[in-house]
Structures are given as structure tokens and as C-alpha cells.
Design a protein around this motif. Structure first.
Motif, mmCIF file in Angstrom:
data_model
loop_
_atom_site.group_PDB
_atom_site.id
_atom_site.type_symbol
_atom_site.label_atom_id
_atom_site.label_comp_id
_atom_site.label_asym_id
_atom_site.label_seq_id
_atom_site.Cartn_x
_atom_site.Cartn_y
_atom_site.Cartn_z
ATOM 1 N N GLN A 99 -30.484 22.703 -93.846
ATOM 2 C CA GLN A 99 -31.213 23.909 -95.414
ATOM 3 C C GLN A 99 -32.042 22.968 -96.136
ATOM 4 O O GLN A 99 -31.562 22.645 -96.794
ATOM 5 C CB GLN A 99 -30.172 24.240 -95.134
ATOM 6 N N ALA A 100 -32.852 23.883 -96.651
ATOM 7 C CA ALA A 100 -33.031 22.865 -98.324
ATOM 8 C C ALA A 100 -32.889 23.804 -99.134
ATOM 9 O O ALA A 100 -32.252 25.384 -99.177
ATOM 10 C CB ALA A 100 -35.079 23.153 -98.469
ATOM 11 N N VAL A 101 -32.259 23.123 -99.977
ATOM 12 C CA VAL A 101 -31.269 24.289 -101.445
ATOM 13 C C VAL A 101 -31.659 23.438 -102.717
ATOM 14 O O VAL A 101 -32.176 22.797 -102.850
ATOM 15 C CB VAL A 101 -30.009 23.752 -101.370
ATOM 16 N N PRO A 102 -31.284 24.892 -103.691
ATOM 17 C CA PRO A 102 -31.575 23.308 -104.833
ATOM 18 C C PRO A 102 -31.200 22.585 -105.330
ATOM 19 O O PRO A 102 -29.799 22.263 -104.572
ATOM 20 C CB PRO A 102 -31.805 24.771 -105.444
ATOM 21 N N CYS A 103 -30.799 22.207 -106.392
ATOM 22 C CA CYS A 103 -30.027 21.188 -107.287
ATOM 23 C C CYS A 103 -28.455 21.286 -106.372
ATOM 24 O O CYS A 103 -27.831 22.239 -107.378
ATOM 25 C CB CYS A 103 -30.255 21.265 -108.297
ATOM 26 N N VAL A 104 -28.032 20.459 -106.504
ATOM 27 C CA VAL A 104 -26.625 20.247 -105.801
ATOM 28 C C VAL A 104 -25.901 19.715 -106.997
ATOM 29 O O VAL A 104 -24.550 19.610 -106.827
ATOM 30 C CB VAL A 104 -25.838 19.914 -104.817
#
Ligand code: FES
Length: 278
Positions: A140-145
Motif C-alpha cells: 500500500q502506498a501511504v503518505p509520509c510516515v
């Protein structure tokens, strides 16, 4: 105008129809789901500010959030289904699954695709991971972690892996290493031994008046690091000038690409943060 998100009891989105029949359908609660939600919540408060915690209980138990349980949770917390859905669908940690929809695989690998990670090959990494791990693992592509210093970052379950590559992520998946390893931190005893919580005690004892604390902050020139550089002392003074009751929210989300300061600090020196917040 911002589009409203509506959700019916069967989990389908779509426009809300007017009239008694539509309201009845939207409000119907699955009794079995309600029983399960009540069991998961136990004696915990149903206050609305615990919505995210309760969503986590359902997500952790099922590995996703079945739509019927989302509706049951809304009923149990006396919230509109739309309110609960909007929160659940905002965070990538929650997977709302509609009736008839296939739930996600047990394990998800989240790959940050924000600026820093993207510049260091996040999308190529995602493609390679899909090939290496197949359908048993969701990529899954996610925003900044919040780990931009070690980009590109992949999170296996809840285990963030910095400078991620296919072999490192695959090894974590195969070893079922899905929990983060915490760094050494200054614990409560060590913090107290070094004078920790003494400033808080003196504030409560009246040794430091609120006005003096704010003045000291202003004189220090301390500024926020969220981008605007707003003076901390002025912010505290504005809050203090508001009529009571005042509420304070501590933002440690770090959603801005390039930031990881709060997490780094909180992991290693958590009591300093707690004392300041108190
Ligand atoms: S941009 Fe990837 S962790 Fe921040």
C-alpha cells in the motif's frame, strides 16, 4: 463545496435519500455486530473523543473494519454513521470493508510515497515488492510516515524499515517481524533522578506563575517548527487569554514530508514531553 460522504448500513456509499424509509435503512444496526462491538469496547467510555481508539479495537480484532461493525459502533457511540466513516476512511491504518467486499490480506506493507521517499525510489520499491511478495501481502502506498531521514521507508505491519530494499522487507515478512523495535529511552526513574518533573511541581506549587512562564518563553524566542515558525510564547498567551474551559491538542502527527523530529524526541525522552504538556 466539499462533498459529503454518506454511508448506509450495508456499507455502500452514495447520496442519502430523504424520507422515512431511507432514514430507517441508514440507521439499521446488525444485532450480532452490535454485540461484538460491545464486547470489544468492554467497559471503555463511549465518549466521542475515543472514536479512533475504538476503531483500532475493531481493526485489530478483525484485521479490518466490517461496514456493519462501523454502523454498530456509530450506534453504540451515538454518532452519525457519516462521522465514523469519515474518520475511518481518512486514516490508511483503517480498512473499511463493505458487505460482499474481499477483506485485505492479513499483512500489509506500507511504502511511503511522499517526496523524500519518492526521490529515493519508493515506486520502484513498491513494484519490486509486489513481484517478490505476491498476493498474500498487500503493498500500500501511504503518505509520509515520519522517518524521512532513513528514506525510502516501508512499514511491515507496524515495523518501520528504513533504507528499505526488497531483501530487507522480504526478510521482515518471512520472519513475521511486524512490531517496531523501540530505541533506548530515558525512563521515568532516570528522568526524575535528573531533576525531571521538578519544574512541573514548582509550577503547581506556585513558585512559577503562568505569566512568568509565558514571559520566559517569549524572551527565549522559541518558535514552532511546523513551518510557520510561530512564536511559542505568543501562542501560549493567546490560549491563556481565551475564556475557560480551554482545550489543548498536541499534534505529533508529523505528516509534513521531511519532518521526524517529534517521533525521534518522543521515542527517546518521553517524560520531557509529558512534563511540558502538563
Ligand atoms: S517522506 Fe517518506 S518517511 Fe517522510
Amino acid at each position: 463545496m466539499k462533498k459529503r460522504i454518506e454511508m448506509q448500513a450495508d456499507g455502500s456509499g452514495g447520496k442519502r435519500r430523504r424520507g422515512p424509509r431511507a432514514r430507517k435503512k441508514g440507521a439499521s444496526v446488525d444485532p450480532k455486530a452490535l454485540t461484538e462491538v460491545r464486547a470489544l469496547l468492554g467497559e471503555a467510555s463511549r465518549a466521542p473523543d475515543l472514536l479512533i481508539e475504538h476503531l483500532h479495537r475493531i481493526q485489530d480484532h478483525f484485521g479490518h473494519i466490517p461496514a456493519v461493525h462501523l454502523v454498530a459502533l456509530a450506534s453504540e457511540m451515538r454518532l452519525a454513521v457519516t462521522e465514523v466513516y469519515e474518520v475511518a476512511s481518512f486514516y490508511h491504518h483503517f480498512d473499511v470493508v463493505r458487505v460482499g467486499q474481499e477483506p485485505p490480506p492479513d499483512l500489509t506493507v506500507r511504502v511511503c510515497e511522499s517526496v523524500t521517499c519518492e526521490m529515493l525510489g519508493a515506486h520502484a520499491l513498491m513494484d519490486a515488492l509486489k513481484d517478490a511478495l505476491g498476493d498474500a501481502v498487500r503493498i500500500q502506498a501511504v503518505p509520509c510516515v515520519g522517518r524521512c531521514a532513513t528514506a525510502p521507508v516501508a512499514v511491515v505491519g507496524r515495523n518501520p524499515i528504513g533504507r528499505a530494499d526488497v531483501s530487507g522487507v522480504t526478510a521482515a515478512v518471512n520472519q513475521d517481524a511486524t512490531e517496531a523495535a523501540l530505541p533506548d529511552a530515558i525512563d521515568h526513574a532516570a528522568y526524575r533522578a535528573d531533576g525531571g518533573y521538578e519544574t512541573l511541581r514548582r509550577c503547581r506549587a506556585g513558585d512559577f506563575r503562568p505569566e512568568d512562564v509565558i514571559t520566559r518563553l517569549e524572551d527565549a524566542g522559541l518558535r514552532g517548527l511546523g513551518g510557520a515558525g510561530f512564536p511559542a510564547g505568543r501562542k501560549w498567551r493567546i490560549v491563556r487569554d481565551q475564556p475557560a474551559p480551554r482545550l489543548m491538542a498536541v499534534n505529533i502527527d508529523e505528516g509534513e514530508p521531511g519532518t521526524f523530529k517529534d517521533r525521534y524526541f518522543l521515542e527517546r525522552d518521553p517524560h520531557r514531553f509529558m512534563e511540558g504538556a502538563c
